[in-house]
Write a protein that holds these residues in place. Structure first.
Motif, mmCIF file in Angstrom:
data_model
loop_
_atom_site.group_PDB
_atom_site.id
_atom_site.type_symbol
_atom_site.label_atom_id
_atom_site.label_comp_id
_atom_site.label_asym_id
_atom_site.label_seq_id
_atom_site.Cartn_x
_atom_site.Cartn_y
_atom_site.Cartn_z
ATOM 1 N N PHE A 1 7.744 9.570 -37.887
ATOM 2 C CA PHE A 1 8.236 9.754 -36.524
ATOM 3 C C PHE A 1 9.576 10.482 -36.550
ATOM 4 O O PHE A 1 9.862 11.294 -35.674
ATOM 5 N N GLY A 2 10.385 10.172 -37.560
ATOM 6 C CA GLY A 2 11.709 10.783 -37.657
ATOM 7 C C GLY A 2 11.683 12.272 -37.914
ATOM 8 O O GLY A 2 12.649 12.980 -37.612
ATOM 9 N N ILE A 3 10.566 12.789 -38.471
ATOM 10 C CA ILE A 3 10.455 14.243 -38.686
ATOM 11 C C ILE A 3 9.454 14.856 -37.709
ATOM 12 O O ILE A 3 9.023 16.006 -37.877
ATOM 13 N N ASP B 1 15.687 0.033 -37.204
ATOM 14 C CA ASP B 1 17.017 0.566 -37.526
ATOM 15 C C ASP B 1 17.346 0.387 -39.003
ATOM 16 O O ASP B 1 17.936 1.272 -39.632
ATOM 17 N N THR B 2 16.962 -0.758 -39.554
ATOM 18 C CA THR B 2 17.214 -1.003 -40.977
ATOM 19 C C THR B 2 16.434 -0.017 -41.834
ATOM 20 O O THR B 2 16.951 0.526 -42.819
ATOM 21 N N ALA B 3 15.171 0.227 -41.461
ATOM 22 C CA ALA B 3 14.358 1.196 -42.194
ATOM 23 C C ALA B 3 14.955 2.592 -42.095
ATOM 24 O O ALA B 3 15.013 3.336 -43.082
ATOM 25 N N ALA B 4 15.421 2.965 -40.918
ATOM 26 C CA ALA B 4 16.002 4.299 -40.723
ATOM 27 C C ALA B 4 17.267 4.472 -41.554
ATOM 28 O O ALA B 4 17.564 5.578 -42.034
ATOM 29 N N GLY B 5 17.997 3.384 -41.762
ATOM 30 C CA GLY B 5 19.230 3.465 -42.539
ATOM 31 C C GLY B 5 19.014 3.790 -43.997
ATOM 32 O O GLY B 5 19.953 4.174 -44.702
ATOM 33 N N GLY C 1 15.639 10.208 -30.607
ATOM 34 C CA GLY C 1 14.983 9.084 -29.945
ATOM 35 C C GLY C 1 13.738 8.586 -30.643
ATOM 36 O O GLY C 1 12.881 7.948 -30.019
ATOM 37 N N PHE C 2 13.624 8.809 -31.961
ATOM 38 C CA PHE C 2 12.399 8.399 -32.653
ATOM 39 C C PHE C 2 12.219 6.882 -32.669
ATOM 40 O O PHE C 2 11.101 6.374 -32.687
ATOM 41 N N SER C 3 13.323 6.131 -32.659
ATOM 42 C CA SER C 3 13.218 4.672 -32.670
ATOM 43 C C SER C 3 12.506 4.166 -31.421
ATOM 44 O O SER C 3 11.615 3.316 -31.501
ATOM 45 N N ALA C 4 12.882 4.716 -30.274
ATOM 46 C CA ALA C 4 12.221 4.330 -29.024
ATOM 47 C C ALA C 4 10.762 4.778 -29.027
ATOM 48 O O ALA C 4 9.876 4.068 -28.532
ATOM 49 N N PHE D 1 5.046 3.390 -29.239
ATOM 50 C CA PHE D 1 3.794 3.550 -29.996
ATOM 51 C C PHE D 1 3.252 2.186 -30.417
ATOM 52 O O PHE D 1 2.054 1.907 -30.281
ATOM 53 N N MET D 2 4.124 1.324 -30.898
ATOM 54 C CA MET D 2 3.690 0.023 -31.378
ATOM 55 C C MET D 2 3.298 -0.897 -30.232
ATOM 56 O O MET D 2 2.325 -1.665 -30.353
ATOM 57 N N PHE D 3 4.004 -0.832 -29.123
ATOM 58 C CA PHE D 3 3.632 -1.683 -27.991
ATOM 59 C C PHE D 3 2.297 -1.244 -27.391
ATOM 60 O O PHE D 3 1.538 -2.073 -26.879
ATOM 61 N N GLU D 4 1.984 0.041 -27.465
ATOM 62 C CA GLU D 4 0.679 0.505 -27.011
ATOM 63 C C GLU D 4 -0.417 -0.053 -27.920
ATOM 64 O O GLU D 4 -1.476 -0.481 -27.461
ATOM 65 N N ARG D 5 -0.145 -0.048 -29.238
ATOM 66 C CA ARG D 5 -1.109 -0.636 -30.185
ATOM 67 C C ARG D 5 -1.247 -2.139 -29.926
ATOM 68 O O ARG D 5 -2.346 -2.692 -29.990
ATOM 69 N N LEU D 6 -0.115 -2.802 -29.659
ATOM 70 C CA LEU D 6 -0.133 -4.243 -29.418
ATOM 71 C C LEU D 6 -0.926 -4.564 -28.154
ATOM 72 O O LEU D 6 -1.689 -5.541 -28.126
#
Length: 695
Positions: free
Chosen positions: A470-472, A510-514, A525-528, A533-538
């Motif tokens: 997502f970050g790239i 955030d920890t993973a991104a660090g 805005g990749f975190s959002a 994306f995850m809430f849609e899957r949930l």
């Protein structure tokens, strides 16, 4: 007009086994639908699907040689254009009639009726039904075009194309051949049976005789479903005879049923010394390479016997059994060689070999990824108060088996072999188990990683992938998900919910991104985006469990940080919804949301001194009174109790909206009422967005 069973068969070279069931179903369904659309078969006409390695076929019952004529009414043209002032046909109408082959004297029978706002002329006539001989070849050709074939081939001197060369076309209506030409082949009644056990070319006397004739004379069970059931029956009977179990076999059964036409099950055996190799290696070798069915004892331990599904039924199968044993032996020897060679080098020593292995050209090598996973798994384990050192060690070694010979030969064994090699290296049980489990869950229904260490490594693996891609900007689109990010997201969600683990999703992201190098993750805005994306899957995951859509929307609208608390919140909202006050409060909440959209700026705290009406004062007092209790229940995760307390506000809320004009002309009064409603909304929506429950 005669009615009889229709047979359509394409005799081909060996068809792709994994695609065969779908090819057969599509071919049969399209032909049956085509006949029904032409009026040649009743809407409820039964049809049978046949698919074997060398044929696609269908029989359709009650097919007519000619469809019944039907009355058809068509609009010709507006009356204003069709008739002149004296009511006689205009040249335009006469030309239209001539073009459609309508006799000139038929004019008097035309119907005049309103069509929209204008009157029009309509002509009704009996139209002859379609003839089977005229349309069947086209129906078959259309069915062929509809088959899910990604790549076709050409054969011989003709222009025909299909997934495999086609040698014969059978079109049989009852006992009569239906003339037609498809794929450069003229239709007939001749087919072929088993390559070796059939008596040669076989004439099919009638369409109804197709299946019994092929079985008796051709040694072919043409129905995929019946062939599969026959194989399964034989497998289970032989396994029971051997005092053994089959374990999982459904996928292999489907594939084998598409490889044979006249199946027979035999028992094979290999040397017991091979059982020293991890059984997963032997199982995969037998299943993937040889299409054998391994046998197991009651404890799930592999036996040195297996079942062979042969396409030959013979009185003395010793040659078949010996041949299969001779073929599998080198495969098992290779597996043993790979295992012994791999154990000569420790997993730790293999890490430098991950440096040249590219994970992704924008995200670095596998070794760089391992370094991120090590740090992230340790951080997650610390949040779980787990064994940080074990989590970091497992993450450090988790990808080392990617450069082993065994995983190079069988990529499906990654993680599994890592566990075996970790034990061989003297690593502890927790570390070894976490190495294998960090890929879990790999599919719907798969087991979750057991224990905090394994969960930490599994979460690290999936979160690193989500954040990295997502970050790239490599986001899944439509049905394309080349990096399996949907699977990674579902894995994270299932671990958090089902373990359950008290971790906050935004903090995990955030920890993973660090862990990534500065400037590497460039998507704003990749975190959002990941959270959405995850809430849609949930949402989809919860709907599959049968939860009510409105309840799910209400809970997930707040995007709860703690995914593990979602089930409790859903249960609380379901209980609240059953209360008599629920509908009124949900409607009031929706009204509050709409009103607050009109507020000037962000409402502050309501001032009791500015309240004027008794109803707003009463609501203020009740909100102040219940707020501490609601917050206490929420803090203690007693969500049902919190919503039950809020249900007690219904009378005060109803009275407020009945007596109080929120949009008062005086600015201070209006803003103070906005503040009171904002405070109420904040209190009511701590568990879920109650307004989502309102229709």
């Amino acid at each position: 007009m005669t009615s009889a069973t229709l047979l359509v068969e394409l005799l081909t070279e060996e068809l792709p086994p994994k695609a065969l069931p779908r090819l057969g179903e599509t071919f049969a369904t399209r032909i049956a639908d085509g006949l029904k659309a032409k009026g040649l078969a009743p809407a409820d006409a039964a049809f049978r699907t046949f698919a074997s390695p060398r044929r696609l076929a269908v029989t359709v019952a009650q097919v007519a040689s000619e469809a019944a004529a039907k009355e058809v009414t068509e609009k010709l043209m507006p009356v204003s254009v069709a008739l002149d002032a004296e009511g006689k046909p205009t040249s335009a109408l006469l030309k239209k009639m001539e073009a459609k082959g309508i006799a000139a004297d038929a004019f008097v029978g035309f119907e005049r009726r309103m069509d929209g706002k204008a009157e029009a002329l309509f002509h009704t006539a009996m139209v002859p039904g379609a003839k089977l001989a005229d349309v069947l070849a086209g129906i078959v050709q259309d069915a062929i075009k509809a088959l899910p074939i990604p790549k076709v081939m050409r054969w011989g001197d003709g222009d025909a194309t299909f997934v495999r060369p086609v040698h014969k076309l059978t079109l049989l209506h009852g006992a009569d051949v239906v003339p037609g030409r498809v794929l450069d082949l003229n239709s007939g009644r001749t087919t072929r049976g088993h390559r070796f056990m059939s008596r040669g070319d076989i004439d099919i006397a009638t369409a109804d005789a197709y299946e019994p004739t092929l079985l008796a004379e051709g040694k072919v069970i043409p129905s995929f479903a019946e062939r599969r059931a026959d194989i399964e029956r034989q497998l289970l009977a032989e396994a029971a005879k051997q005092g053994a179990l089959l374990d999982e076999y459904a996928d292999l059964l489907d594939e084998v049923a598409a490889l044979v036409e006249y199946p027979t099950v035999y028992v094979g055996e290999f040397e017991a010394e091979f059982l020293a190799v991890p059984q997963e290696c032997l199982i995969l070798t037998m299943r993937a390479n040889q299409k054998y069915f391994p046998l197991f004892d009651g404890a799930g331990k592999l036996l040195n016997r297996f079942l062979i599904v042969s396409n030959m039924r013979v009185a003395d199968p010793s040659n078949i059994v010996a041949g299969n044993a001779r073929v599998v032996r080198p495969r098992l020897s290779d597996a043993r060689f790979f295992f012994e060679q791999d154990k000569k080098q420790k997993l730790e020593a293999r890490l430098p070999r991950l440096a040249p292995v590219v994970y992704h050209n924008k995200l670095g090598s596998q070794l760089e990824r391992v370094e991120r996973l090590e740090a992230l798994a340790g951080a997650i384990a610390a949040q779980l108060h787990g064994d940080v050192a074990a989590a970091k060690r497992a993450a450090r070694l988790a990808k080392a088996d990617l450069v082993t010979d065994m995983v190079g030969e069988f990529p499906e064994l990654q993680g599994i072999m890592g566990r075996y090699y970790a034990f061989a290296d003297g690593e502890g049980q927790v570390v070894a188990d976490a190495i294998q489990a960090h890929y879990q869950p790999r599919f719907a229904g798969d087991a979750l990683p057991a224990g905090n260490v394994a969960a930490a490594v599994a979460l690290a693996d999936k979160l690193d992938a989500l954040v990295g891609f997502f970050g790239i900007g490599m986001v899944p689109t439509g049905d394309k998900d080349p990096f399996a990010l949907r699977r990674a997201a579902l894995g994270v969600l299932r671990i958090l919910i089902e373990a359950p683990l008290p971790l906050e999703l935004p903090k995990l992201i955030d920890t993973a991104a660090g862990g990534f190098k500065p400037g590497l993750l460039t998507t704003e805005g990749f975190s959002a985006q990941i959270q959405d994306f995850m809430f849609e899957r949930l949402k989809n995951l919860l709907r599959e469990t049968g939860r009510d859509g409105a309840v799910i929307d209400a809970v997930l609208a707040l995007k709860p940080a703690r995914i593990d608390l979602v089930p409790a919140k859903l249960a609380a909202v379901e209980a609240f919804r059953a209360l008599p006050e629920a509908d009124a409060l949900a409607a009031a909440n929706k009204r509050i949301v709409n009103i607050l959209k009109k507020a000037e700026g962000t409402p502050g705290e309501p001032d009791f001194a500015l309240l004027q009406e008794d109803a707003e004062k009463a609501l203020f007092r009740q909100v102040v009174e219940v707020a501490p209790l609601v917050r206490s229940h929420v803090a203690n995760e007693d969500y049902t109790d919190a919503l039950c307390v809020l249900a007690g506000l219904r009378a005060a809320v109803d009275q407020f909206f009945e007596d109080v004009m929120v949009m008062a002309e005086e600015p201070l009064t209006r803003q103070n009422r906005f503040a009171l409603l904002a405070q109420l909304a904040g209190l009511m929506n701590q568990v879920a967005d109650i307004s989502r429950l309102s229709a």
